[in-house]
Design an enzyme around this catalytic site. Structure first.
Site, short mmCIF file in Angstrom:
data_model
loop_
_atom_site.label_atom_id
_atom_site.label_comp_id
_atom_site.label_asym_id
_atom_site.label_seq_id
_atom_site.Cartn_x
_atom_site.Cartn_y
_atom_site.Cartn_z
N HIS A 50 -18.51 17.50 -36.84
CA HIS A 50 -18.37 16.03 -36.88
C HIS A 50 -18.90 15.39 -35.59
O HIS A 50 -18.13 14.85 -34.79
CB HIS A 50 -16.91 15.62 -37.12
CG HIS A 50 -16.77 14.19 -37.58
ND1 HIS A 50 -15.74 13.76 -38.37
CD2 HIS A 50 -17.55 13.10 -37.36
CE1 HIS A 50 -15.88 12.46 -38.61
NE2 HIS A 50 -16.97 12.04 -38.01
N THR A 97 -23.10 13.35 -43.81
CA THR A 97 -22.63 12.89 -42.50
C THR A 97 -21.65 11.73 -42.69
O THR A 97 -21.40 10.96 -41.77
CB THR A 97 -23.81 12.42 -41.60
OG1 THR A 97 -24.59 11.46 -42.34
CG2 THR A 97 -24.69 13.56 -41.16
N GLY A 145 -21.81 13.22 -35.59
CA GLY A 145 -22.81 12.22 -35.95
C GLY A 145 -23.04 11.17 -34.88
O GLY A 145 -24.17 10.83 -34.54
N ARG A 200 -18.14 11.35 -45.07
CA ARG A 200 -16.78 11.87 -44.98
C ARG A 200 -16.67 13.08 -45.89
O ARG A 200 -17.25 13.12 -46.98
CB ARG A 200 -15.76 10.81 -45.42
CG ARG A 200 -15.46 9.76 -44.36
CD ARG A 200 -14.71 10.34 -43.14
NE ARG A 200 -14.42 9.35 -42.11
CZ ARG A 200 -15.20 9.08 -41.06
NH1 ARG A 200 -16.34 9.74 -40.91
NH2 ARG A 200 -14.83 8.20 -40.17
N GLU A 234 -10.70 18.48 -41.83
CA GLU A 234 -11.11 18.74 -40.44
C GLU A 234 -9.88 18.94 -39.57
O GLU A 234 -8.87 18.27 -39.78
CB GLU A 234 -11.93 17.55 -39.92
CG GLU A 234 -13.22 17.39 -40.67
CD GLU A 234 -14.04 16.17 -40.21
OE1 GLU A 234 -13.70 15.57 -39.18
OE2 GLU A 234 -15.00 15.84 -40.89
N GLY A 259 -25.78 1.40 -46.87
CA GLY A 259 -25.27 0.57 -45.78
C GLY A 259 -26.15 0.78 -44.56
O GLY A 259 -27.28 1.29 -44.67
N ARG A 260 -25.62 0.45 -43.39
CA ARG A 260 -26.44 0.54 -42.16
C ARG A 260 -26.99 1.95 -41.95
O ARG A 260 -28.17 2.14 -41.70
CB ARG A 260 -25.59 0.18 -40.94
CG ARG A 260 -25.15 -1.25 -40.87
CD ARG A 260 -24.35 -1.44 -39.58
NE ARG A 260 -23.72 -2.73 -39.49
CZ ARG A 260 -22.53 -3.02 -40.00
NH1 ARG A 260 -21.84 -2.11 -40.65
NH2 ARG A 260 -22.02 -4.23 -39.87
N ILE A 261 -26.09 2.95 -42.04
CA ILE A 261 -26.53 4.32 -41.71
C ILE A 261 -27.43 4.87 -42.80
O ILE A 261 -28.44 5.53 -42.51
CB ILE A 261 -25.30 5.24 -41.45
CG1 ILE A 261 -24.46 4.69 -40.29
CG2 ILE A 261 -25.76 6.67 -41.15
CD1 ILE A 261 -23.11 5.37 -40.10
C1 8YV Z 1 -16.72 8.92 -35.10
C2 8YV Z 1 -17.36 8.55 -37.47
O1 8YV Z 1 -17.06 9.71 -34.04
O2 8YV Z 1 -17.32 6.32 -36.73
C3 8YV Z 1 -17.09 7.10 -37.62
O3 8YV Z 1 -16.64 6.73 -38.72
O4 8YV Z 1 -17.34 9.26 -38.38
C4 8YV Z 1 -17.67 9.20 -36.20
O5 8YV Z 1 -18.98 8.91 -35.88
C5 8YV Z 1 -15.28 9.12 -35.44
O6 8YV Z 1 -14.93 8.54 -36.65
C6 8YV Z 1 -14.42 8.57 -34.35
O7 8YV Z 1 -13.20 8.08 -34.81
#
Ligand code: 8YV
Length: 328
Positions: free
Chosen positions: A290, A241, A292, A243, A272, A159-161
């Site tokens: 967490h 990075t 990212g 879940r 978490e 995907g994007r990331i």
């Molecule tokens: C967020 C993330 O900071 O956007 C996401 O899915 O994992 C993180 O980068 C976090 O989820 C904020 O709700």
């Protein structure tokens, strides 16, 4: 204050600049102490607000929507991942769900590379040694890591990331890119990255670095389990990075202890903010809390993206970032 303005509840503090923007148009309830809502608090918010803005720290399961007193019509999630929201149950109550895609891609990919480099080059170990006053000086055999440039990275989830990470790895570090994705990746993207699409087994057995970028769904839970860890090369490094529950943490600890893999860089965890105890004791693991998307710019952009979705909803326009439950 105009009492006819829609009531928006933020479950956590947002960057101040975005809270102010939101307050221009809405009656905003801010969580002053920034302590995560209890289940009772979430239930109350769903009953008293028009819009709920949760984050990854709020678990919005089906039981919360099975309540005739729910008033919320929009859940504008602060974040791209929405595995903490039962979208099917929300939709069943005519509640629309939105997220914040796109704006956090680059910073999350940056942090993926940070973890990859830190793990490969033993940066965490080095920093701990130096701060503990235990550095006795340079020597040819001190803290030797593994080379990154030119190695093979396997990206799970294009995907994007995932693709932003692949671009950094390929263009910045001359890495060979292998992609495992459930749908076909566009030919021009494959060509740009000189990438190869492959099945999971082949990716795991050939990659020097395996980086996870798939969403958390029932299908991806423990995708990286004992069997798949043992399919990796003994020197390979796992980066997560995405879940926490995509990896079976207890199997990961065993694989690291048995040297079935070489190391791991983790920004996300199964429970978490608890971190599986066995992980803490392993030096070749880099652990981050967490973070990212954690830059000023990105967290502001995430908030503004949620504001756009809320404004569109009340202007009777389709919110740009509506999400549907991920199909298995
Ligand atoms: C967020 C993330 O900071 O956007 C996401 O899915 O994992 C993180 O980068 C976090 O989820 C904020 O709700």
């Amino acid at each position: 204050m105009n009492s006819h303005r829609p009531r928006v509840v933020l479950t956590r503090r947002w960057p101040a600049a975005v809270e102010s923007v939101l307050a221009e148009d809405f009656d905003v309830s801010i969580n002053e102490h920034d302590i995560p809502f209890s289940e009772h608090g979430l239930r109350d918010a769903l009953r008293s607000a028009d819009v709920l803005c949760p984050t990854v720290t709020d678990s919005l399961d089906a039981s919360l929507f099975d309540d005739p007193a729910v008033r919320v019509k929009l859940i504008a999630n602060f974040g791209v991942g929405f595995n903490h929201i039962d979208v099917v149950a929300a939709t069943g109550r005519d509640i629309l769900v939105t997220n914040t895609p796109g704006v956090l891609t680059e910073c999350t990919a940056d942090l993926t590379m940070t973890l990859l480099l830190m793990t490969a080059r033993r940066a965490g170990e080095g920093e701990r040694e130096l701060r503990a006053g235990e550095w006795s000086g340079w020597r040819p055999t001190h803290l030797l890591g593994t080379r990154v440039t030119g190695k093979t990275i396997g990206i799970i989830g294009a995907g994007r990331i995932g693709l932003a990470t692949a671009r950094r790895a390929h263009h910045g570090f001359g890495m060979k890119v292998m992609l495992y994705n459930r749908s076909k990746v566009a030919a021009d993207v494959m060509a740009e990255l000189g990438a190869e699409c492959c099945d999971l087994e082949s990716l795991l057995s050939r990659a020097d670095f395996v980086s996870l970028h798939c969403p958390s769904t029932p299908e991806t839970r423990h995708l990286i389990n004992a069997e798949r860890l043992s399919a990796m090369q003994p020197h390979a490094i796992l980066i997560n990075t995405a879940r926490g529950d995509v990896v079976d943490e207890s199997a990961l600890v065993e694989a690291l202890k048995n040297r079935a893999i070489g190391g791991a860089g983790l920004d996300v965890f199964e429970r978490e903010p608890q971190v599986f105890r066995g992980l803490m004791a392993l030096p070749k693991v880099v652990l981050l809390p967490h973070m990212g998307s954690g830059t000023e710019e990105t967290r502001v952009a995430m908030g503004l993206c949620a504001v756009d979705n809320i404004r569109a909803f009340f202007a009777s326009r389709p919110p740009p970032d509506r999400v549907d439950a991920i199909q298995p």
